[in-house]
Design a protein around this motif. Sequence first.
Motif, PDB file in Angstrom:
ATOM      1  N   ALA A   4       0.964  -0.994   0.085  1.00  0.00           N
ATOM      2  CA  ALA A   4       0.329   0.028   0.021  1.00  0.00           C
ATOM      3  C   ALA A   4       1.169   1.428   0.693  1.00  0.00           C
ATOM      4  N   VAL A   5       1.907   1.701   0.377  1.00  0.00           N
ATOM      5  CA  VAL A   5       3.044   2.436   0.752  1.00  0.00           C
ATOM      6  C   VAL A   5       4.018   2.772  -0.471  1.00  0.00           C
ATOM      7  N   TRP A   6       4.104   1.115  -1.735  1.00  0.00           N
ATOM      8  CA  TRP A   6       4.605   1.472  -2.469  1.00  0.00           C
ATOM      9  C   TRP A   6       3.639   2.006  -3.510  1.00  0.00           C
ATOM     10  N   LYS A   7       2.129   1.648  -3.375  1.00  0.00           N
ATOM     11  CA  LYS A   7       1.390   1.930  -4.727  1.00  0.00           C
ATOM     12  C   LYS A   7       1.147   3.547  -3.793  1.00  0.00           C
ATOM     13  N   VAL A   8       1.291   4.246  -2.923  1.00  0.00           N
ATOM     14  CA  VAL A   8       0.722   5.445  -3.019  1.00  0.00           C
ATOM     15  C   VAL A   8       2.060   6.538  -3.026  1.00  0.00           C
ATOM     16  N   MET A   9       2.912   5.388  -2.858  1.00  0.00           N
ATOM     17  CA  MET A   9       4.512   7.057  -3.578  1.00  0.00           C
ATOM     18  C   MET A   9       4.700   6.657  -5.236  1.00  0.00           C
ATOM     19  N   ALA A  10       3.777   5.292  -5.472  1.00  0.00           N
ATOM     20  CA  ALA A  10       3.775   5.877  -7.288  1.00  0.00           C
ATOM     21  C   ALA A  10       2.956   6.659  -7.598  1.00  0.00           C
ATOM     22  N   ILE A  11       2.252   6.534  -7.193  1.00  0.00           N
ATOM     23  CA  ILE A  11       1.076   7.735  -7.339  1.00  0.00           C
ATOM     24  C   ILE A  11       1.262   8.980  -7.355  1.00  0.00           C
ATOM     25  N   ALA A  12       2.166   8.782  -6.562  1.00  0.00           N
ATOM     26  CA  ALA A  12       2.193  10.955  -5.742  1.00  0.00           C
ATOM     27  C   ALA A  12       4.131  11.176  -7.297  1.00  0.00           C
ATOM     28  N   ALA A  69      10.814  10.141 -12.302  1.00  0.00           N
ATOM     29  CA  ALA A  69      10.256  10.089 -10.433  1.00  0.00           C
ATOM     30  C   ALA A  69       9.642   8.328  -9.994  1.00  0.00           C
ATOM     31  N   GLN A  70       9.161   7.473 -11.017  1.00  0.00           N
ATOM     32  CA  GLN A  70       9.830   6.225 -10.394  1.00  0.00           C
ATOM     33  C   GLN A  70      10.486   6.007 -10.321  1.00  0.00           C
ATOM     34  N   LYS A  71      12.090   6.255 -11.022  1.00  0.00           N
ATOM     35  CA  LYS A  71      13.172   5.707  -9.837  1.00  0.00           C
ATOM     36  C   LYS A  71      13.592   6.514  -8.935  1.00  0.00           C
ATOM     37  N   GLN A  72      13.399   7.696  -8.484  1.00  0.00           N
ATOM     38  CA  GLN A  72      13.157   7.986  -7.594  1.00  0.00           C
ATOM     39  C   GLN A  72      12.608   7.836  -6.185  1.00  0.00           C
ATOM     40  N   ALA A  73      10.576   7.157  -6.663  1.00  0.00           N
ATOM     41  CA  ALA A  73      10.748   6.584  -6.014  1.00  0.00           C
ATOM     42  C   ALA A  73      10.942   6.022  -5.291  1.00  0.00           C
ATOM     43  N   ALA A  74      11.325   4.696  -6.566  1.00  0.00           N
ATOM     44  CA  ALA A  74      11.606   2.907  -6.082  1.00  0.00           C
ATOM     45  C   ALA A  74      12.973   3.398  -4.653  1.00  0.00           C
ATOM     46  N   ASP A  75      14.221   3.873  -5.365  1.00  0.00           N
ATOM     47  CA  ASP A  75      15.392   4.467  -4.225  1.00  0.00           C
ATOM     48  C   ASP A  75      15.131   4.970  -3.075  1.00  0.00           C
ATOM     49  N   PHE A  76      13.876   5.712  -2.693  1.00  0.00           N
ATOM     50  CA  PHE A  76      13.785   5.765  -1.784  1.00  0.00           C
ATOM     51  C   PHE A  76      13.221   4.551  -1.256  1.00  0.00           C
ATOM     52  N   TYR A  77      12.265   4.429  -1.506  1.00  0.00           N
ATOM     53  CA  TYR A  77      11.366   3.055  -1.110  1.00  0.00           C
ATOM     54  C   TYR A  77      12.895   1.691  -0.516  1.00  0.00           C
ATOM     55  N   SER A  80      14.464   3.264   2.222  1.00  0.00           N
ATOM     56  CA  SER A  80      14.067   2.954   4.124  1.00  0.00           C
ATOM     57  C   SER A  80      13.211   1.720   4.284  1.00  0.00           C
ATOM     58  N   ALA A  81      13.216   1.062   3.497  1.00  0.00           N
ATOM     59  CA  ALA A  81      12.702  -0.336   3.703  1.00  0.00           C
ATOM     60  C   ALA A  81      13.976  -1.592   3.571  1.00  0.00           C
ATOM     61  N   GLY A  82      14.678  -1.235   3.065  1.00  0.00           N
ATOM     62  CA  GLY A  82      15.984  -2.055   2.967  1.00  0.00           C
ATOM     63  C   GLY A  82      15.890  -3.353   1.837  1.00  0.00           C
ATOM     64  N   LYS A  83      14.399  -2.805   1.199  1.00  0.00           N
ATOM     65  CA  LYS A  83      14.751  -3.875   0.118  1.00  0.00           C
ATOM     66  C   LYS A  83      13.454  -3.015  -0.846  1.00  0.00           C
ATOM     67  N   PRO A  84      13.617  -3.548  -2.296  1.00  0.00           N
ATOM     68  CA  PRO A  84      12.401  -3.241  -2.957  1.00  0.00           C
ATOM     69  C   PRO A  84      10.770  -3.960  -2.586  1.00  0.00           C
ATOM     70  N   PRO A  85      10.080  -3.194  -3.373  1.00  0.00           N
ATOM     71  CA  PRO A  85       8.338  -3.373  -2.450  1.00  0.00           C
ATOM     72  C   PRO A  85       8.197  -4.685  -3.648  1.00  0.00           C
TER      73      PRO A  85
END
Length: 100
Positions: A4-12, A69-77, A80-85
């Motif tokens: 859910a967090v990843w989906k919100v981040m991807a939309i943002a 934007a998507q690459k930046q969101a993925a890198d941040f995730y 933060s999480a230590g692994k990809p969504p």
Amino acid sequence: MGDAVWKVMAIAAGLVGAKAAKKAIDSTWNAATGNGPPTNPADPDISWKEAVGFAIVSGAIAGVARTIAQKQAADFYIKSAGKPPKALQADSLKGEAKVK
């Protein structure tokens, strides 16, 4: 973090990328032509050359902005999480995307 967090981040990220793309498209088109971008490229008063040129420019800029934007969101995730969504883990298992 979860799906859910990843989906919100991807939309943002998509919204931020779209806003940045709009600004970049407008300024690039204005710099290249001296005019604002066509509000409706299908307008009969807009030439084919201008309509197709605008489509090429806007499509390229929008694609690059979306990717950034998507690459930046993925890198941040990942930081933060230590692994990809999970949505990105599936691609990396197939060899379609590599995650740092």
